[in-house]
Design a protein around this motif. Sequence first.
Motif, PDB file in Angstrom:
ATOM      1  N   SER A 649       0.843  -1.194   0.000  1.00  0.00           N
ATOM      2  CA  SER A 649       0.000   0.000   0.000  1.00  0.00           C
ATOM      3  C   SER A 649       0.876   1.241   0.000  1.00  0.00           C
ATOM      4  O   SER A 649       1.951   1.261   0.602  1.00  0.00           O
ATOM      5  N   PRO A 650       0.446   2.291  -0.663  1.00  0.00           N
ATOM      6  CA  PRO A 650       1.222   3.538  -0.604  1.00  0.00           C
ATOM      7  C   PRO A 650       1.093   4.173   0.766  1.00  0.00           C
ATOM      8  O   PRO A 650       0.083   4.003   1.453  1.00  0.00           O
ATOM      9  N   SER A 651       2.109   4.871   1.168  1.00  0.00           N
ATOM     10  CA  SER A 651       2.042   5.600   2.427  1.00  0.00           C
ATOM     11  C   SER A 651       1.623   7.032   2.154  1.00  0.00           C
ATOM     12  O   SER A 651       1.685   7.522   1.018  1.00  0.00           O
ATOM     13  N   ARG A 652       1.211   7.701   3.182  1.00  0.00           N
ATOM     14  CA  ARG A 652       0.805   9.102   3.040  1.00  0.00           C
ATOM     15  C   ARG A 652       1.981   9.948   2.553  1.00  0.00           C
ATOM     16  O   ARG A 652       1.820  10.835   1.709  1.00  0.00           O
ATOM     17  N   ASP A 653       3.172   9.630   3.057  1.00  0.00           N
ATOM     18  CA  ASP A 653       4.333  10.412   2.659  1.00  0.00           C
ATOM     19  C   ASP A 653       4.619  10.283   1.172  1.00  0.00           C
ATOM     20  O   ASP A 653       5.196  11.190   0.559  1.00  0.00           O
ATOM     21  N   ALA A 654       4.244   9.140   0.578  1.00  0.00           N
ATOM     22  CA  ALA A 654       4.528   8.924  -0.840  1.00  0.00           C
ATOM     23  C   ALA A 654       3.773   9.897  -1.736  1.00  0.00           C
ATOM     24  O   ALA A 654       4.141  10.099  -2.892  1.00  0.00           O
ATOM     25  N   LEU A 655       2.711  10.500  -1.233  1.00  0.00           N
ATOM     26  CA  LEU A 655       1.926  11.435  -2.051  1.00  0.00           C
ATOM     27  C   LEU A 655       2.541  12.826  -2.128  1.00  0.00           C
ATOM     28  O   LEU A 655       2.098  13.643  -2.930  1.00  0.00           O
ATOM     29  N   CYS A 656       3.568  13.092  -1.288  1.00  0.00           N
ATOM     30  CA  CYS A 656       4.205  14.422  -1.292  1.00  0.00           C
ATOM     31  C   CYS A 656       3.151  15.524  -1.204  1.00  0.00           C
ATOM     32  O   CYS A 656       3.079  16.442  -2.049  1.00  0.00           O
ATOM     33  N   LEU A 657       2.302  15.421  -0.199  1.00  0.00           N
ATOM     34  CA  LEU A 657       1.153  16.322  -0.107  1.00  0.00           C
ATOM     35  C   LEU A 657       1.548  17.795  -0.060  1.00  0.00           C
ATOM     36  O   LEU A 657       0.877  18.639  -0.653  1.00  0.00           O
ATOM     37  N   GLY A 658       2.623  18.092   0.646  1.00  0.00           N
ATOM     38  CA  GLY A 658       3.006  19.496   0.750  1.00  0.00           C
ATOM     39  C   GLY A 658       3.286  20.110  -0.603  1.00  0.00           C
ATOM     40  O   GLY A 658       2.780  21.185  -0.944  1.00  0.00           O
ATOM     41  N   GLU A 659       4.080  19.418  -1.392  1.00  0.00           N
ATOM     42  CA  GLU A 659       4.404  19.913  -2.733  1.00  0.00           C
ATOM     43  C   GLU A 659       3.167  19.984  -3.619  1.00  0.00           C
ATOM     44  O   GLU A 659       2.940  20.970  -4.321  1.00  0.00           O
ATOM     45  N   ARG A 660       2.351  18.931  -3.581  1.00  0.00           N
ATOM     46  CA  ARG A 660       1.180  18.858  -4.466  1.00  0.00           C
ATOM     47  C   ARG A 660       0.137  19.909  -4.101  1.00  0.00           C
ATOM     48  O   ARG A 660      -0.400  20.608  -4.968  1.00  0.00           O
ATOM     49  N   ILE A 661      -0.172  19.994  -2.817  1.00  0.00           N
ATOM     50  CA  ILE A 661      -1.221  20.937  -2.403  1.00  0.00           C
ATOM     51  C   ILE A 661      -0.804  22.365  -2.717  1.00  0.00           C
ATOM     52  O   ILE A 661      -1.612  23.189  -3.152  1.00  0.00           O
ATOM     53  N   MET A 662       0.481  22.655  -2.533  1.00  0.00           N
ATOM     54  CA  MET A 662       0.942  24.019  -2.774  1.00  0.00           C
ATOM     55  C   MET A 662       0.801  24.404  -4.236  1.00  0.00           C
ATOM     56  O   MET A 662       0.652  25.594  -4.561  1.00  0.00           O
ATOM     57  N   LEU A 663       0.833  23.426  -5.117  1.00  0.00           N
ATOM     58  CA  LEU A 663       0.659  23.721  -6.537  1.00  0.00           C
ATOM     59  C   LEU A 663      -0.783  24.118  -6.847  1.00  0.00           C
ATOM     60  O   LEU A 663      -1.030  24.962  -7.707  1.00  0.00           O
ATOM     61  N   TYR A 664      -1.735  23.506  -6.139  1.00  0.00           N
ATOM     62  CA  TYR A 664      -3.144  23.731  -6.480  1.00  0.00           C
ATOM     63  C   TYR A 664      -3.790  24.814  -5.628  1.00  0.00           C
ATOM     64  O   TYR A 664      -4.908  25.232  -5.933  1.00  0.00           O
ATOM     65  N   ILE A 665      -3.133  25.273  -4.584  1.00  0.00           N
ATOM     66  CA  ILE A 665      -3.693  26.374  -3.790  1.00  0.00           C
ATOM     67  C   ILE A 665      -3.872  27.637  -4.634  1.00  0.00           C
ATOM     68  O   ILE A 665      -4.917  28.307  -4.545  1.00  0.00           O
TER      69      ILE A 665
END
Length: 1361
Positions: A649-665
């Motif tokens: 299973s993928p981990s939460r860290d694998a999604l790189c949420l900080g980088e991704r969310i900052m792109l769509y904000i």
Amino acid sequence: MLKEESLTFGALSVLKHLLPRLSEAWHTKRPLLVEAVKHLLDEHNLAVRKALAELIVVMASHCYLVGPPGELFVEYLVRLCAMPDLDGDTNEKSKEFTQSTGTSYAFLYKKTEVKFGGVSPTDLRAICEKGLLLITVTVPEMEHVLWPFLLKMIIPRIYTGAVATVCRCISELCRNKNLGDTILSDGKARSSIPNSEDLFARLVVLLHNPLAREQLVTHILTVLYNLASIFPKNIILFWQDEIPKMKAYVSDPEDLKEDPLYQETWDDMVINFIAESLDVIQDVDWVISLGNSFSNQYELYSSDDEHFALLHRCLGILLQKVHDRTYVRAKIDLMYVQADIALPVNRLGLAKAMGLVATSHLDTVLDKLKDILDNVGQSIFQRILSFFSDRAKMEESDDVHASLALMYGYAAKYAPSTVIEARIDALVGTDMLSRLLHVHHPTAKQAVITAIGLLGQAVIGAAACGKSFPLRKRDLLLDYILTLMGRDDDDGLSDSNLELLHTQCLALSACTTLISVEPKLTVETRNHVLKATLGFFGLPNDPPDVINGVIQHLISLLCAILVTSGEDGRSRAEQLLHIMRQIDPYVSSSVDHQRIRGCLAAQEMLLKFRTICVGGYCSLGCQGDCTHSKKNERGLHGNFSKLPSAFVSPSRDALCLGERIMLYIPRCADPNPEARKISAQIIDLFFSISMSLPRSANSIYGLDIESRYNALSALEDVIAILRSDASLDPSEVFNRIVSSVCILFSKDELVAALHVSSTAICDKIRLSAEGAVQAVTEFITKRGNELNEVDISRTTQSLLSAAIHVTEKYLRQETLNAISSLAEKTSSRIVFNEVLAAAERDIATKDVSRLRGGWPIQDAFYVFSQHSVLAYSFLEHLTSILNQTSVFQGDFGKGENFNRFGEGHLEDNMLNTAVIALTSFFRGGGKVGKRAVEQNYGSVLATLLLHLGSCHSLANAGQQEPLSTLLVAFNAFCECVGDLEMGKILARNREQNEEEAWTGLIGDLAGCISIKRPKEVSAICLILGKSLDQPYRYLREAAAAALSEFVRFSDCIGSILELMVEGLCRHVSDDSPTVRRLCLRGLVQMPPVHVVQYTTQILGVIVALLDDPDESVQLTAVSCLLTVLGSSSSDAVDPVLLSLSVRLRNLQMCMNAKIRANAFSALGALSSYGSGRQHDAFLEQVHAAFPRLALHLHDDDLGVRRACRNTFKSIVPLLEFDGMAALVNTHRFSSDHRSDYEDFLRDLAKQFTEHIPSLVDTYLASIIQAFEAPWPVIQANAIYLCSSVISVANDQHISALYHSQVFGMLVVKIIRSSDAIVRATCSSALGLLLKSTNPSSWKVARLDPGNSILAGSESDSSRRT
């Protein structure tokens, strides 16, 4: 009958009205009337035709139409019912309609009249349709004429347009007559009536268009339903069940039009209807006969008629049911010959037909295709030549290759899964398919692309049937598709953009299919596909329907790559991030539709990722049990059974949420509402997925799990509002989203988001960029306390990068305000250091004074200086940097190790940067900055003064820039605090590098400060006092220069005066002569009242410094001694009287005229203290210095002369003989003439011999030592005084001891001296010696120059030691 058309029309109209009334009267004339009407059947005039058709209907209703003439008139009506509109697009069909069918009645048109007498072809056709239907329904006597004659009207090509009306009439006949079994018997009774195979073949092909006029499809299906009895018997029940379903599908044309694939669906239904009918019939002979009927149908349609394609498929599905290979081969040969493969629709129909045949006869079909391929007969080289010779031939070859490709594709798609693997491997493995790739026409390319996609569908279909196998050379096939998808160099403008877009759309679909099959997509192939396709996101938005199709297929392709490229959740997460990063440029594009497309793609991929990675779905998106999940379970079990679930299973860290969310904000603040809506949903998807995934053990969250779920719920509420298109302020929506995101972020995700904030802030859309700054500021404000030093540093770097790259002033200001918030909420020291480091890099690499739009870092300095909190800390930070000065090695004291880059020291560039920042602070701080400077006045000024020393040290080393920069900063400081006088001092002494000049400048500044701001002096002195202990020489010198001036104003530093005196006294032993000199000068410059208080310490310092190796220190010491002696008490001087005398006597031989003068003056000043307890000892020192004092009375330096004369006067009283006092008062003593001075020396010699004969010997020894003095005039003075003493001495001992020695030395001097005054004085002195003695005494004297010189050297050596 009259031939004129108008008369004919009138006659027919009259007959139409007379016939019902004169029916009985004309009964015997019926044959004559029928025959007359028959002659008008070839009339072309539409009005005449209309009247004739109406007359025929009337005749039918009165039983005039019986037997063959009746059929002739019915056929006439049918022919007019089939007449097309003679305008516009139907012109070509009218020509076809006028052609002969080879029957006995050939209606050939020589003239066409579109309208005559108010009659149009459409009106005429409508009248005939109504009339034919009328006689069918209302005239029972016509049944024998119409049936089964109307069946014959279905087949001819020329009556195709009337089939709907004919079928409707047949249906009415069947319903009213209830024919039953008589239908079949009636049909067989007449050989000209078509058989059931011909009728079925004709009618099912005419089913092609479900939207045909007059409900053609419905009427055909009704006829088939009613005539089921003429077909094999076992078909009746099947058609009774199936035909109503088909009629229901086409019952609502408007609803049907809503489905873009309705035509394809309907064609498939027709083919399935035929296939199932054949399965039910199970009559081989009838099927063979039906096949022949289908073959005969080709002559009924033109090659560009869409019915032609359906006819291919009808024959293909029939051949699928036939087992006779010879028959099958013959029919597929016929199909290929009949097909016009230049037409795409025909080509597609042929290919689908071949595919249907391949279901049962794969090898036969493949053999046929191979024959076609081998017979193309053109190599690639020939095709290139044909491009220049015959373009038509190349297009013809394109058509053949395109058709072959499609036929191969559909053969693979419809072939049995049990044998398809080997066939596909043979097709792909032998590169046979590559021979089909050399096509240029867009439709040909589309055909080849479709064929390759069909190969992939065949593999997928086989896998669905449990026969899984990998597609060989799949990556090569993908490359083929991508090659065909591009625009040829020679296409130019002839290649329609719409055709190209359609090609690309098909290519994307085919790529999606191929990617979905085994083997797994390699990284290289994935990157190749992405590189070739992602550019479609940048397509213009016109035409929207076509472009939207391309984009949708592209998004499907990306989702397919995501699904099939990974083996587990982690690898798919990597794929997701890789693809999303590839589309990031489109998400951040300045073009609206590109941003929307990028966001749509991201949203679809996230939905797909959630489907396959969060449980309950297979890798292809199927929910529940499916073949894919079983296969994947086996694969996962085999590959990951021994690994923990975290690897699957993928981990939460694998999604790189900080980088991704900052792109769509930024997109959440986009001016485009669609972009705002989609980006908000993307953020919600990211967090909803992440909440379902495991997180690493070291993940840190700012709030508890309940708060995070509440935040997610709030975010979903916002999404619901956006979806409902409710009117809500976009800024309010954005604020809610940012607040939720701030809570949902883990600590690491927050840090990652801040690190990439630069890209978001530099967004190409102004509103989005402002939203990004707002979000970053809120993140920092609410959760900045969670950041460590590294996080703060990297965040500052990111924000600085954004501030540098943005061009709008307002946006830059907001970004700098965010940096200020970061400094305020976290560690200001780290933020300041990063800003200064950035400034240092800019200064080293750019001309910051000429940057367009200003220097952003300077704006940051302004922001800090205007901040009510940060202004103070920033000012302190800058001064602390300057206080850590490091210059060059010469700046260290003796014995200290130098390490320029050692701990606690900064490079010169950073110091220069700090000074520039300080300048910006002084100039741009406004009221807040000025208040901060005023409150820290002492520390700032002390720092500037100290750094002035360091900069002068650099200037002395050839680096002028730091000094210039500092002076600018100092002037800015003066302007900031309003001290204009200090600014004038700086301007007056600007950039003077001499040591006395710059220390004097510091002294002047200190004096100005003492006068203007006396309250600040104490604080400044404390700082400077500590700086005296610094290891850096120029810092100590600067501090000493300032302190030496500040102590002049002791009233300002009364409380710390003792501390300052102690510090100055302690540093008189400093390694720097300047420090020693300035410290002593500072001690002496105190007001007299304080000097008296510290006289003992000062005199002790002077005693030590009189022996200093540096002349400047010696000069200062002896000058200060004169000053101190003017106010010192005997008690203070007595302990050091002798020490001072000895040291002053040594300084009287110094080459420095000022030192000699002051040394002699100091001896005179000391004479006033010689009458005390130390009188005798001091008198000895006076006698020891007296000969030298006499010799320097005529020194070359006027100051020395005056000092010696004054001192002479002062010590004469101590000698205690009267003659000396009288001598001082003579003219000779004060005269500057040489002769007067020589007379004075003779008088002085007499005084020596008369009053102090006991000291003559000592005086002569001292005088003889002066023969080697460094000054010629002093040598001459000594020679003359010595000769005078010897000449007047009455003591024979003196004469005997010195006469011959001096005589010999004088002779040598005459010979060897280069100075005229010495030689002249030697001559005079020899004369004195000769006159003063008996000649016999000197005649016997032996001159030994060598001994004399030696004696002179020895005496000089003893003098110097």
